[in-house]
Design an enzyme around this catalytic site. Sequence first.
Site, PDB file in Angstrom:
ATOM      1  N   LYS A 172       0.834  -1.200   0.000  1.00 24.57           N
ATOM      2  CA  LYS A 172       0.000   0.000   0.000  1.00 24.57           C
ATOM      3  C   LYS A 172       0.870   1.252   0.000  1.00 24.57           C
ATOM      4  CE  LYS A 172      -3.713  -0.446   2.517  1.00 24.57           C
ATOM      5  NZ  LYS A 172      -4.308  -0.657   3.857  1.00 24.57           N
TER       6      LYS A 172
ATOM      7  N   GLY B  82      -8.550  -7.882   4.887  1.00 22.04           N
ATOM      8  CA  GLY B  82      -9.354  -8.113   6.079  1.00 22.04           C
ATOM      9  C   GLY B  82      -8.584  -8.635   7.274  1.00 22.04           C
TER      10      GLY B  82
ATOM     11  N   HIS C 267      -8.178 -32.044   7.526  1.00 17.04           N
ATOM     12  CA  HIS C 267      -8.270 -33.447   7.112  1.00 17.04           C
ATOM     13  C   HIS C 267      -9.174 -33.576   5.883  1.00 17.04           C
ATOM     14  CE1 HIS C 267     -10.061 -37.532   7.274  1.00 17.04           C
ATOM     15  NE2 HIS C 267      -8.806 -37.871   7.544  1.00 17.04           N
TER      16      HIS C 267
ATOM     17  N   ARG D 114       4.895 -49.404 -19.525  1.00 20.52           N
ATOM     18  CA  ARG D 114       5.537 -49.981 -18.351  1.00 20.52           C
ATOM     19  C   ARG D 114       5.115 -51.434 -18.186  1.00 20.52           C
ATOM     20  NH1 ARG D 114       4.148 -47.637 -12.549  1.00 20.52           N
ATOM     21  NH2 ARG D 114       2.237 -48.823 -12.887  1.00 20.52           N
TER      22      ARG D 114
ATOM     23  N   SER E 258      12.589 -42.513 -16.157  1.00 19.75           N
ATOM     24  CA  SER E 258      11.339 -41.819 -15.916  1.00 19.75           C
ATOM     25  C   SER E 258      11.122 -41.800 -14.410  1.00 19.75           C
ATOM     26  CB  SER E 258      10.199 -42.546 -16.635  1.00 19.75           C
ATOM     27  OG  SER E 258       8.985 -41.937 -16.283  1.00 19.75           O
TER      28      SER E 258
ATOM     29  N   ASP F 206       5.870 -42.865  -6.118  1.00 17.62           N
ATOM     30  CA  ASP F 206       6.557 -43.896  -5.339  1.00 17.62           C
ATOM     31  C   ASP F 206       7.856 -43.361  -4.755  1.00 17.62           C
ATOM     32  OD1 ASP F 206       5.159 -46.246  -4.993  1.00 17.62           O
ATOM     33  OD2 ASP F 206       5.465 -46.874  -7.070  1.00 17.62           O
TER      34      ASP F 206
ATOM     35  N   CYS G 276       6.910 -39.141 -14.542  1.00 20.96           N
ATOM     36  CA  CYS G 276       5.586 -39.669 -14.826  1.00 20.96           C
ATOM     37  C   CYS G 276       4.703 -39.746 -13.601  1.00 20.96           C
ATOM     38  CB  CYS G 276       5.679 -41.027 -15.517  1.00 20.96           C
ATOM     39  SG  CYS G 276       6.377 -42.300 -14.457  1.00 20.96           S
TER      40      CYS G 276
ATOM     41  N   TYR H 197      11.017 -34.025 -20.257  1.00 18.30           N
ATOM     42  CA  TYR H 197       9.566 -33.949 -20.334  1.00 18.30           C
ATOM     43  C   TYR H 197       8.908 -34.229 -18.993  1.00 18.30           C
ATOM     44  CZ  TYR H 197       9.399 -39.091 -20.352  1.00 18.30           C
ATOM     45  OH  TYR H 197       9.524 -40.402 -20.017  1.00 18.30           O
TER      46      TYR H 197
HETATM   47  P1  ADP Z   1      -7.678  -2.143   3.616  1.00 18.05           P
HETATM   48  O1  ADP Z   1      -6.254  -2.507   3.511  1.00 18.05           O
HETATM   49  O2  ADP Z   1      -8.492  -3.095   4.423  1.00 18.05           O
HETATM   50  O3  ADP Z   1      -8.275  -1.791   2.290  1.00 18.05           O
HETATM   51  P2  ADP Z   1      -7.327   0.667   4.096  1.00 18.05           P
HETATM   52  O4  ADP Z   1      -6.113   1.037   4.851  1.00 18.05           O
HETATM   53  O5  ADP Z   1      -7.226   0.820   2.632  1.00 18.05           O
HETATM   54  O6  ADP Z   1      -7.743  -0.810   4.505  1.00 18.05           O
HETATM   55  O7  ADP Z   1      -8.470   1.575   4.671  1.00 18.05           O
HETATM   56  C1  ADP Z   1      -9.771   1.201   4.993  1.00 18.05           C
HETATM   57  C2  ADP Z   1     -10.740   2.197   4.419  1.00 18.05           C
HETATM   58  O8  ADP Z   1     -10.449   3.517   4.854  1.00 18.05           O
HETATM   59  C3  ADP Z   1     -10.681   2.237   2.918  1.00 18.05           C
HETATM   60  O9  ADP Z   1     -11.979   2.306   2.414  1.00 18.05           O
HETATM   61  C4  ADP Z   1      -9.914   3.499   2.632  1.00 18.05           C
HETATM   62  O10 ADP Z   1     -10.276   4.041   1.386  1.00 18.05           O
HETATM   63  C5  ADP Z   1     -10.317   4.402   3.769  1.00 18.05           C
HETATM   64  N1  ADP Z   1      -9.275   5.383   4.050  1.00 18.05           N
HETATM   65  C6  ADP Z   1      -7.991   5.107   4.317  1.00 18.05           C
HETATM   66  N2  ADP Z   1      -7.276   6.249   4.469  1.00 18.05           N
HETATM   67  C7  ADP Z   1      -8.125   7.267   4.285  1.00 18.05           C
HETATM   68  C8  ADP Z   1      -7.986   8.687   4.299  1.00 18.05           C
HETATM   69  N3  ADP Z   1      -6.809   9.270   4.501  1.00 18.05           N
HETATM   70  N4  ADP Z   1      -9.071   9.420   4.047  1.00 18.05           N
HETATM   71  C9  ADP Z   1     -10.267   8.832   3.828  1.00 18.05           C
HETATM   72  N5  ADP Z   1     -10.476   7.513   3.815  1.00 18.05           N
HETATM   73  C10 ADP Z   1      -9.417   6.722   4.030  1.00 18.05           C
HETATM   74 MG    MG Z   2       5.725 -46.968  -8.992  1.00 18.38          MG
HETATM   75 MG    MG Z   3      -7.841  -0.521   1.132  1.00 15.22          MG
END
Ligand code: ADP
Ligand code: MG
Ligand code: MG
Length: 904
Positions: free
Chosen positions: A23, A101, A452, A635, A786, A791, A854, A874
Amino acid sequence: MSHRLVYSFEEGDKGQSDLLGGKGANLAEMTRLGIPVPPGFTITTEACKQYLLDREVPLELEIEITKALRNLEDKIQKRLGDKDNPLLVSVRSGAKYSMPGMMETILNVGLNDQSVLGLAKQTNNPRFAWDAYRRLIQMYGKTVLNIDGSIFAKELEKLKISLNLNADHEVPESALKDLVGIYKKIILEETGSEFPQTPREQLDSSIRAVFDSWNTERAKLYRRRERIPDDLGTAVNIGAMVFGNMGSDSGTGVCFTRNPATGASGSYGDYLQNAQGEDVVSGIRNTLTLEDLGQIEPKIFDELHEIMYKLETHYRDMCDIEFTVERGRLWILQTRIGKRTASAAFRIAAQLVDEQIITMDEALLRVNGQQLAQLMFPQFDNKNAPEPITRGIPASPGATVGKAVFDSQRAKEFADRGENIILIRRETNPDDLGGMIASVGILTSRGGKTSHAAVVARGMGKTAICGAEEMNVDEVNHRASVNGIDIFEGDFLSIDGTTGEVFLGAVDAKPSTIVKYLLHGITDATKDQVADDIELIRAVDRLLRHSDRRKKLAVRANADNGEDANIARKFGAQGIGLCRTEHMFLGDRRVLIERVILAKSAEQRESALAALLPLQRADFIKLLEEMDGLPTTIRLLDPPLHEFLPDISDLRVKSALNRERNIVNEEVEALLHSVELMHESNPMLGLRGVRLGLVSPGLYELQVGAIAEAMAELIIRGLNPKVEIMIPLVGSHMELRITRNAAERVIQKIAQENKLDLPIEIGTMIELPRAALTSNRIGPVADFFSFGTNDLTQTTWGFSRDDVEAEFFSRYFELGIFTISPFETIDEFGVGELVRIAAERGRSVNPNLHLGVCGEHGGDPESIHFFHNIGLDYVSCSAFRVPIARLEAGRASIANLNAATTDK
Ligand code: ADP
Ligand code: MG
Ligand code: MG
């Protein structure tokens, strides 16, 4: 070691994602390009690492932050916490690789009881100021103070209900003021301290919270799943706030320079008026489209499109952009190369070539085998599919329909009646194996890609979705419920293991258009298709053909009969790397092989073998006809002989019953006797492969004879068969020498009888560590090696796949012993090293030796790159994976070219 820990957005560039995070590096790049980014600075990943090590903020960092903050304040003529004209900032995480997230962002930092009044006055918009303040306390409470976010959300809901309002942006100023009071009380109650009024304290704690968010359990889990190293740390971006929540002339949005779902060219996005931050993705209100934005704010729309164009041509790829409009002014808050679906990846790559933004080589690096595999699975017909009832983690691809069943026993009962079933469990364990085998798909409410259920399902090639957490599974009462919908035993469910979507009812799946293209060619496949699909097919075709031109590795298929060979050839196989002859002894022919095994005299034995000969020959003729002109590796018999005899316990029961009834059945007794003789406690390590050939006189000769006769017949018919005979499970060069000599005698004889040359190559599988290590002795006796990497993996690790995948692999993933199954991707350090050694030693004594793989690794993208890099000739894989291997083999040579040029 004195390096700086803070860089202003004006200093960095997109190449610095190691230091500034993705970022931060992109914010710097956009600033450099003159795109309107709110000014700010980035705290480096180095600072984060140091903090995580020392558990405290280094003094230099505090000083550098102070300086950077001062610069920022000077630049925009506002001060953090100022009671008249306050600067507000966002504090945002940003690691090298995006972890959506997983980590946190705090907006509106710098507001307190004083500055909120200043902000109200300065903007002449008190409602907005109080909205910003309540958002800060809410985000700060949740992220920095770890208070359960729903406590805040509930209060806001209560307020809206009491005022009879639907949307956040309708809540009036006075109510927002109250809400701030309520939120502050929550903070006091939950933590025992007041919400901090000192802006710098807010800032510092927010920075620490972002640093700490690197090591939350879910972030760690995510990294393990995505194979992102744990020691990278996150950068922190501090930027001046801009406000999309200042009224209807403001708003916030997300856009893509092309459609990330379909790959259609032209921009795509969502916009929300009078909103801030995540509002747009949180679904609190219906968003507008970019076209709507064009209606409301035509100038902003044009400016945004100019920026999109600029970014896309600059990054030379589809970009994902966050933007905010503050009172008619556009700000860009983030960009990155956009994530996309498999079809979008292919279409966009081809579009960018056509628009002369990238070369074909680059386009090939923009797609991968995994994506091609996705396009080859049947898919639910999106247009006719209902809304999914829930989603989980896509653990094993495919689109599958079946009846819901909640335990293994019932699963087997349903399956015995010939019904397709989907096994639903909270999670699976080895006891569920029978049920998993009986089902067409597996759905669990817990666990991830390495649980699992996921590991076993992938091993069995079954569709699976894991961790569908919204679903409540009641195994005792044989039911599940999800989002208010009950699922009972026998209800139809449809699961998409590629997207993780679960549907109620039987959804129609449509065969893949890409498979149709591969089988029938582009003209047939594009007939009667919609434009989107035609573009996709063309893109796949172009990229595959380009890959074929670039690749150094040939791609062969594992195919046991004429039909499979036919498909493999259509899919682009350049030969057969492995034809297993086992199946040729099953079915009706089982009695014939039984006679061979049970023969009491050489005579009996020979007549039994003679009966098999024409059948074998016919098999080989079909196969070699299909593969005319292309190398075909056959084989000789590999598995233990008792596999062709009836089951030992069945025979014991029969014999006991006979005895009870005083019946004498010599056949049963003879069979039982032989089976008991041949019974092995560890058949995988027993009498099989070349050992079998050496102790069963005539068996291998029979097979070699059938092969040679088939070849002779085809030559006489004017065809061009290219045959390679492969001896399995060799551990000593002597085994190969003896077997080879015998085979050559047979071939020689048949050649003379037909007055022909039969140039058959004879080689061996390398599937035992000893074979790999003594390959300088085996090499002179072999025309080819091959690598039987399945195995070889079993024998190198000393475990059998069937046992371990069900028993302990998932635990090994949890413990981090494996990040991926060694049966999926070659274990480079162990098994891969043996392959490398064998290739090198083999070639050093026999420069004409040709080398292939293979095992199923031959169709695995990562493994293919490895085999390319160690210079094999190959790879061979199942027919379905041939196109994937073609694509990856091409990508491997280009990736290599790139590495070579950057080295210089
Ligand atoms: P993510 O990595 O989860 O996208 P961000 O750091 O981009 O999180 O920020 C979360 C939200 O806040 C985003 O929608 C972003 O556009 C908004 N945001 C981040 N910085 C600013 C700012 N300086 N002014 C207004 N909105 C901002
Ligand atoms: Mg074998
Ligand atoms: Mg973002």
